[in-house]
Design an enzyme around this catalytic site. Structure first.
Site, PDB file in Angstrom:
ATOM      1  N   ARG A   1       4.599  11.246  75.903  1.00 56.16           N
ATOM      2  CA  ARG A   1       6.056  11.262  75.851  1.00 56.16           C
ATOM      3  C   ARG A   1       6.589  11.655  77.219  1.00 56.16           C
ATOM      4  NH1 ARG A   1      10.188  15.709  73.617  1.00 56.16           N
ATOM      5  NH2 ARG A   1      12.062  14.553  74.195  1.00 56.16           N
TER       6      ARG A   1
ATOM      7  N   HIS B   1      16.904  12.905  78.981  1.00 57.93           N
ATOM      8  CA  HIS B   1      16.419  14.284  78.906  1.00 57.93           C
ATOM      9  C   HIS B   1      17.177  15.118  79.936  1.00 57.93           C
ATOM     10  CE1 HIS B   1      12.776  16.819  77.534  1.00 57.93           C
ATOM     11  NE2 HIS B   1      13.600  17.636  78.160  1.00 57.93           N
TER      12      HIS B   1
ATOM     13  N   GLU C   1      17.117  17.171  72.498  1.00 54.37           N
ATOM     14  CA  GLU C   1      17.727  18.473  72.232  1.00 54.37           C
ATOM     15  C   GLU C   1      19.219  18.552  72.573  1.00 54.37           C
ATOM     16  OE1 GLU C   1      13.733  21.229  72.876  1.00 54.37           O
ATOM     17  OE2 GLU C   1      15.444  21.535  74.203  1.00 54.37           O
TER      18      GLU C   1
ATOM     19  N   ASN D   1      11.444  19.401  68.035  1.00 53.91           N
ATOM     20  CA  ASN D   1      10.901  20.333  69.025  1.00 53.91           C
ATOM     21  C   ASN D   1      10.966  21.729  68.430  1.00 53.91           C
ATOM     22  OD1 ASN D   1      10.844  18.116  70.679  1.00 53.91           O
ATOM     23  ND2 ASN D   1      12.339  18.860  72.161  1.00 53.91           N
TER      24      ASN D   1
ATOM     25  N   TYR E   1       9.361  25.903  68.867  1.00 49.62           N
ATOM     26  CA  TYR E   1       8.572  26.857  69.632  1.00 49.62           C
ATOM     27  C   TYR E   1       8.395  28.207  68.945  1.00 49.62           C
ATOM     28  CZ  TYR E   1       8.911  23.664  73.598  1.00 49.62           C
ATOM     29  OH  TYR E   1       8.805  22.569  74.403  1.00 49.62           O
TER      30      TYR E   1
ATOM     31  N   GLU F   1       7.777  18.232  70.622  1.00 55.25           N
ATOM     32  CA  GLU F   1       7.427  19.314  71.561  1.00 55.25           C
ATOM     33  C   GLU F   1       7.000  20.538  70.774  1.00 55.25           C
ATOM     34  OE1 GLU F   1      10.339  20.556  74.472  1.00 55.25           O
ATOM     35  OE2 GLU F   1      10.891  18.487  74.944  1.00 55.25           O
TER      36      GLU F   1
END
Length: 486
Positions: free
Chosen positions: A85, A130, A175, A310, A312, A384
Site C-alpha cells: 500500500r 494521503h 484517515e 487503520n 493502533y 495500517e
C-alpha cells in the site's frame, strides 16, 4: 481488557486463502525528491519549510524512495509480502492540479514503480490522497472550498485512467478525521489551521463528497473494464468505559467511537449522514456540523467495496470533570479519554516515547467485531497497524533498535487478535498492511518516531535500510498465513 503483559494465549490457525499481506507507506513520508522532475509544491512542503516539526527535519529527501524504489521492492520481496500500500503524490502527477496538463515525469515514475511491483509478484494497493494537497489548491481554499470536490473527482479519474489497468485495490482518502482534527482543528499538521469549531467540520463534508464522487466515477466508468475495488480508509482507536458498570462511562465510550470512527463511517457505511449523537451533543439549536442534503446523503451512502481500517491503540472513557476539562481532544468532545496505567506503552523509554500509543492487542479484536456488527458485516482490510519507538534509544549498544522485541510482540499479538476475530467471531477479514515498511518522515514527529520493519539511516547519504528482527517475525507469520501448530 487483557494487555500484552498478561500473555494472552495465542490461538493457532490460519487466515483465509488469498489473504492480503502487505506493508503501508505514504508518498510525502518516503519519496523525497520534493522539487524534482516537475513536481509541484504540496501543503506539507510548505508546512515543514516554515518550522512545526519536532526535530526540525522535513520530507525533502527522507527515504529517497523516488530514486530507491527498487530497494523498497526488494524489502517487500524479502518480507514475502503479497501487496504494497502506497500513495500517489497529487502534486507530482498534477503540479497545477489540472488533469489536462499532467507532469509526464510523475506519471512515468508511478508507471515504472507499479510495473516493477507486479514484476515481483506484489500487487499495488493505491491511496489516492494521503494528506499532501497541492499548495496551489490550498491557495484557493483547499478542503474548505466546495471547488475541491470537483478537483478531487478529476484527479481520481486521471489516476484510474493512467494506472487502473494494473491497480485493482484503491483507497480514496486516508484517515479523513485525522486530517480534519490535526490539519484544521489543532493545526499540528499541514496546512496548520487552528479552527476546531468551524474548519474541521467544513472539511469533513468536502472530504466525504470528494470520496463519494471518486467512488461513483470508478463505479460507473471503470469498474466493468478494470474490475477493481475501491473504498476509504478510516482510523479508529477502540474505546471502553473506565467503569463498565457506570452508564455515564458506557455512554462516554460510545460517544468517543461515534465522533472518531462514526463521523465518517456512518455516512459511508451507515445511513449517509453524520452520527445523530454528534449533532445532538453540541447542545446548540443548529449543529456546527454541516447539513448534508438528501441528495448528498444518497451520493455518499454505500460508497465502499470494503472497510479500510487503520488501528493502533485503545482508550478508556469517562465523562469530563473539573479536573479533566483541560485535557479535551476537541471542544465538542465532552469526554475524557485516557490509557489504563497498567498498559504497556510503546517505546519503553520513560518520557522518550510516543505519548499516544499503548499496547492493547484485544482492542483490535473488539473493534473488528464492533465494525462487523454495526455496519452490516462488510469485508474489512486492516490498512495500517503498527508500533513505534522513539529516538534517542536507551541502549547505546543497539542505536538502530534492530532487536525490536516490543514491535515483534506487538505484531504477533495484534495479528493473533485479528485471527481470533476471523476464526472465532466470524469477522470477514481480507487483509493486513503493517505500518510501516521502513522508518520515514513521521509527520509532526519528523524522524524521532520510528515505525519501520527496517531501520533507515537518514544521516549516511544513502538512506541505508537495515532489517529489524520484526521483519523476520512478520515474514514467518506471512509464510504460515497465520499461526501454525509448530
Amino acid at each position: 481488557l487483557n494487555t500484552m503483559s498478561e500473555n494472552t494465549e495465542l490461538t493457532k490457525g490460519h487466515f483465509r486463502k488469498g489473504f492480503m499481506w502487505g506493508a503501508a507507506t505514504a508518498s510525502y513520508q518516503i519519496e523525497g525528491a520534493w522539487n524534482e522532475d516537475g513536481k509541484g509544491q504540496s501543503i506539507w512542503d510548505t508546512f515543514v519549510h516554515t518550522g512545526h516539526i519536532e526535530d526540525g527535519t522535513n520530507g525533502d529527501i527522507t527515504c529517497d524512495s523516488y530514486h530507491k524504489y527498487q530497494e523498497d521492492i526488494n524489502m517487500l520481496k524479502n518480507l514475502k509480502a503479497t501487496h504494497y500500500r502506497f500513495s500517489l503524490s497529487w502534486s507530482r502527477l498534477l503540479p497545477t492540479a489540472d488533469s489536462s496538463t499532467p507532469n509526464p515525469a510523475g506519471v512515468d515514475f508511478y508507471n515504472k514503480f507499479i510495473d516493477a511491483l507486479l514484476a515481483s509478484n506484489i500487487k499495488p494497493c493505491v491511496t489516492i490522497y494521503h494528506w499532501d494537497l497541492p499548495q496551489c489548491l490550498q491557495d484557493i481554499g483547499g478542503w474548505q472550498s466546495d471547488d475541491i470536490v470537483e478537483k478531487f473527482r478529476e484527479y481520481s479519474d486521471f489516476c484510474f485512467s493512467q494506472f487502473g489497468d494494473r491497480v485493482k485495490l484503491w483507497i480514496t482518502i486516508n484517515e479523513p478525521h485525522v486530517q480534519c482534527g490535526f490539519g484544521y482543528g489543532n493545526g499540528i499538521h499541514a496546512p496548520g489551521i487552528k479552527d476546531p469549531l468551524n474548519a474541521c467540520y467544513q472539511v469533513s463534508r468536502t472530504m466525504l463528497l470528494a470520496h463519494a464522487h471518486a467512488y461513483r466515477v470508478y463505479d460507473t466508468k471503470y469498474r466493468k473494464t478494470q474490475n477493481g475495488q475501491i473504498s476509504i480508509t478510516l482510523n479508529s482507536d477502540w474505546c471502553e468505559p473506565k467503569d463498565p458498570t457506570n452508564p455515564e462511562h458506557v455512554k462516554a465510550a460510545q460517544f468517543y467511537i461515534d465522533v472518531t470512527l462514526g463521523w465518517f463511517a456512518n455516512p459511508v457505511y451507515g445511513d449517509g449522514d453524520f452520527p445523530a449523537s454528534m449533532k445532538k451533543s453540541q447542545g446548540l439549536e443548529k449543529s456546527r456540523l454541516p447539513t448534508l442534503t438528501e441528495e448528498e446523503k444518497k451520493l455518499i451512502k454505500g460508497t465502499y467495496d470494503f472497510f479500510g481500517l487503520n488501528h493502533y491503540t485503545t482508550r478508556l472513557a469517562e465523562p469530563v470533570s473539573e479536573a479533566t476539562q483541560d485535557y479535551l481532544m476537541h471542544p465538542d468532545l465532552a469526554v475524557y479519554v485516557h490509557p489504563d496505567s497498567s498498559w504497556e506503552r510503546a517505546g519503553l523509554i520513560k518520557n522518550e516515547v510516543p505519548e499516544w500509543l499503548y499496547i492493547v492487542p484485544n482492542g483490535l479484536r473488539k473493534l473488528l467485531n464492533y465494525i462487523s456488527k454495526t455496519y452490516g458485516d462488510p469485508s474489512i482490510i486492516i490498512t495500517e497497524n503498527g508500533c513505534s519507538t522513539k529516538n534517542p534509544v536507551n541502549d547505546p549498544g543497539d542505536t538502530k533498535q534492530l532487536v525490536d522485541e516490543q514491535r515483534c510482540c506487538y505484531i504477533t499479538s495484534y495479528l493473533n487478535e485479528a485471527l481470533k476475530a476471523h476464526l472465532l467471531d466470524g469477522v470477514d477479514l481480507r487483509g493486513y498492511f503493517l505500518w510501516t515498511l521502513m522508518d520515514n518522515f513521521e509527520w509532526a514527529a519528523g524522524h524521532t518516531e520510528r515505525f519501520g520493519l527496517h531501520h533507515v539511516d537518514f544521516s549516511d547519504g544513502n538512506q541505508t535500510r537495515t532489517p529489524r528482527k520484526s521483519a523476520a517475525i512478520y515474514t514467518k507469520i506471512i509464510e504460515e498465513n497465520g499461526f501454525s501448530a509448530s
